[in-house]
Scaffold this motif. Structure first.
Motif, short mmCIF file in Angstrom:
data_model
loop_
_atom_site.label_atom_id
_atom_site.label_comp_id
_atom_site.label_asym_id
_atom_site.label_seq_id
_atom_site.Cartn_x
_atom_site.Cartn_y
_atom_site.Cartn_z
N ARG A 193 0.82 -1.22 0.00
CA ARG A 193 0.00 0.00 0.00
C ARG A 193 0.85 1.27 0.00
N GLN A 194 2.13 1.13 0.34
CA GLN A 194 3.04 2.28 0.35
C GLN A 194 3.75 2.48 -0.98
N LEU A 195 3.39 1.66 -1.97
CA LEU A 195 4.06 1.70 -3.26
C LEU A 195 3.14 2.24 -4.34
N SER A 196 3.74 2.83 -5.36
CA SER A 196 2.98 3.23 -6.54
C SER A 196 2.63 2.00 -7.37
N GLY A 197 1.77 2.19 -8.37
CA GLY A 197 1.41 1.08 -9.25
C GLY A 197 2.62 0.50 -9.97
N GLY A 198 3.50 1.37 -10.42
CA GLY A 198 4.69 0.90 -11.10
C GLY A 198 5.62 0.13 -10.18
N GLN A 199 5.73 0.57 -8.93
CA GLN A 199 6.57 -0.14 -7.97
C GLN A 199 5.97 -1.49 -7.61
N GLN A 200 4.65 -1.57 -7.48
CA GLN A 200 4.00 -2.86 -7.22
C GLN A 200 4.24 -3.83 -8.37
N LEU A 214 -1.22 0.77 -15.93
CA LEU A 214 -0.35 1.93 -15.70
C LEU A 214 -0.70 3.06 -16.66
N ASP A 215 -0.39 4.30 -16.24
CA ASP A 215 -0.60 5.43 -17.15
C ASP A 215 0.44 5.41 -18.26
N LEU A 270 4.27 6.00 -17.39
CA LEU A 270 4.83 4.92 -16.61
C LEU A 270 4.89 3.63 -17.42
#
Length: 354
Positions: A138-145, A170-171, A174
């Motif tokens: 939950r502390q990560l962006s979509g790209g990091q996940q 992703l957008d 990204l």
């Protein structure tokens, strides 16, 4: 079909689902080389994800065989196959840290703690998440996940990594960055990647080779340049990029006449059919003076696209023909809406399709 020693070989795969009017896969065969970035490309419902799930062992084929590195795997359960999958939803565990997610498969295989710690550190570095091992999803962006899901799938060192549209959530910016990252990671590790997408731009940007699928069949396999420049048929030409399609009559070898009477030189055979379809990419044509061209028409619209302009020319005879020109000379416009123009074709720009 040319078989591979250390890659993937699928032979005559057929798959049906209960209640479906026709098989989802119809006698599909392909060979994917070791260390190759291979993309299955096609519209929704073409069978590409079903093929990926057969390789993963998440579905069972009606007939046909699947070999990985020369070993038949289609009778093996998913957890025994040398394959891992990254799904569109990432499917990382929300109650675990990044490091725990990456270590999950290694712990399931009861690897030594020191080996697990070293592999987790290596994977964090590989996907450029150094220092984030203690974070929660939950502390990560979509790209990091997405990178965590990729690291977890790679930690067990599979022979094949299967990616089922992992960038679709992703957008645009990204997604473009992750395309480069996936290609970098694949090149560094030397693992075969099999990537599923409906996005032609992703396929062209990342792939060593592409298989274009439609209606449960593979229509063409080739490098991005081969698929784009020499499409095998009308579907591939239309699905990969923009193209102008024109019906024509064969006059002789390499010469074809349009309905307007214009005669064009073209490459290809289309099995020597009398009536053929000609394909011309918009960037393979240019606007010129009417007196200098066989094809002439009126500019009906001009679309400014930043780096390019797209001209919609209504040819004599009524066909709308698209021409794409790069905006050089500080974006100077070649022709205005309503202007009468000629269409110049670059050498070897016209293809004959089956």
């Amino acid at each position: 079909m040319e078989r591979t020693a250390n890659g993937l070989d699928c032979c005559s795969l057929v798959k049906s689902f209960t209640g479906a009017a026709a098989p989802v896969l119809k006698n599909v065969s392909l060979s994917i080389r070791e260390n190759e970035f291979f993309t299955l490309l096609g519209p929704s419902g073409c069978g590409k994800t079903t093929l990926l799930r057969l390789i993963a062992g998440l579905e069972v084929q009606d007939s046909g065989t699947i070999d990985v590195a020369g070993v038949r795997v289609d009778a093996m359960p998913p957890f025994n196959r040398p394959v891992n999958t990254v799904f569109q939803s990432y499917a990382i565990f929300p109650h675990m840290t990044v490091a725990q997610n990456i270590a999950f498969g290694l712990e399931a295989r009861r690897r030594p703690r020191t080996e697990i710690a070293a592999k987790v550190a290596q994977m964090l570095s590989l996907v450029r998440l150094d220092g984030m091992g203690n974070r929660r999803p939950r502390q990560l962006s979509g790209g990091q996940q997405q990178r965590v899901a990729l690291a977890r799938a790679l930690a067990n060192q599979p022979k094949l990594l299967l990616l089922d549209e992992p960038l679709s959530a992703l957008d645009l910016k990204l997604r473009t960055e992750m395309q480069l990252e996936l290609k970098r990671i694949q090149s560094e590790l030397g693992i075969t990647f099999i990537f599923v997408t409906h996005d032609q731009h992703e396929a062209l940007a990342m792939s060593d080779r592409i298989a274009v699928m439609s209606n449960g069949q593979i229509l063409q396999i080739g490098t991005p340049q081969q698929i784009y420049e020499t499409p095998a048929n009308r579907f591939v030409a239309e699905f990969i990029g923009e193209t102008n399609l024109m019906d024509a009559t064969r006059l002789s070898q390499g010469k074809f006449r349009l309905a307007s009477g214009v005669v064009l030189d073209a490459e290809g055979s289309a099995q020597d059919a009398a009536i053929v379809t000609l394909a011309i990419r918009p960037e393979h044509a240019a606007i010129t003076e009417p007196r200098n061209a066989g094809m002439r028409g009126i500019v009906r619209d001009v679309a400014y696209l930043g780096a390019d302009r797209l001209y919609y020319v209504e040819l004599d005879g009524g066909l709308i023909f698209r021409i794409r020109e790069t905006n050089h000379d500080w974006g100077a416009q070649t022709a205005s809406k309503g202007a009468r123009v000629g269409v110049a074709l670059r050498p070897r720009s016209v293809r004959v399709l089956s």
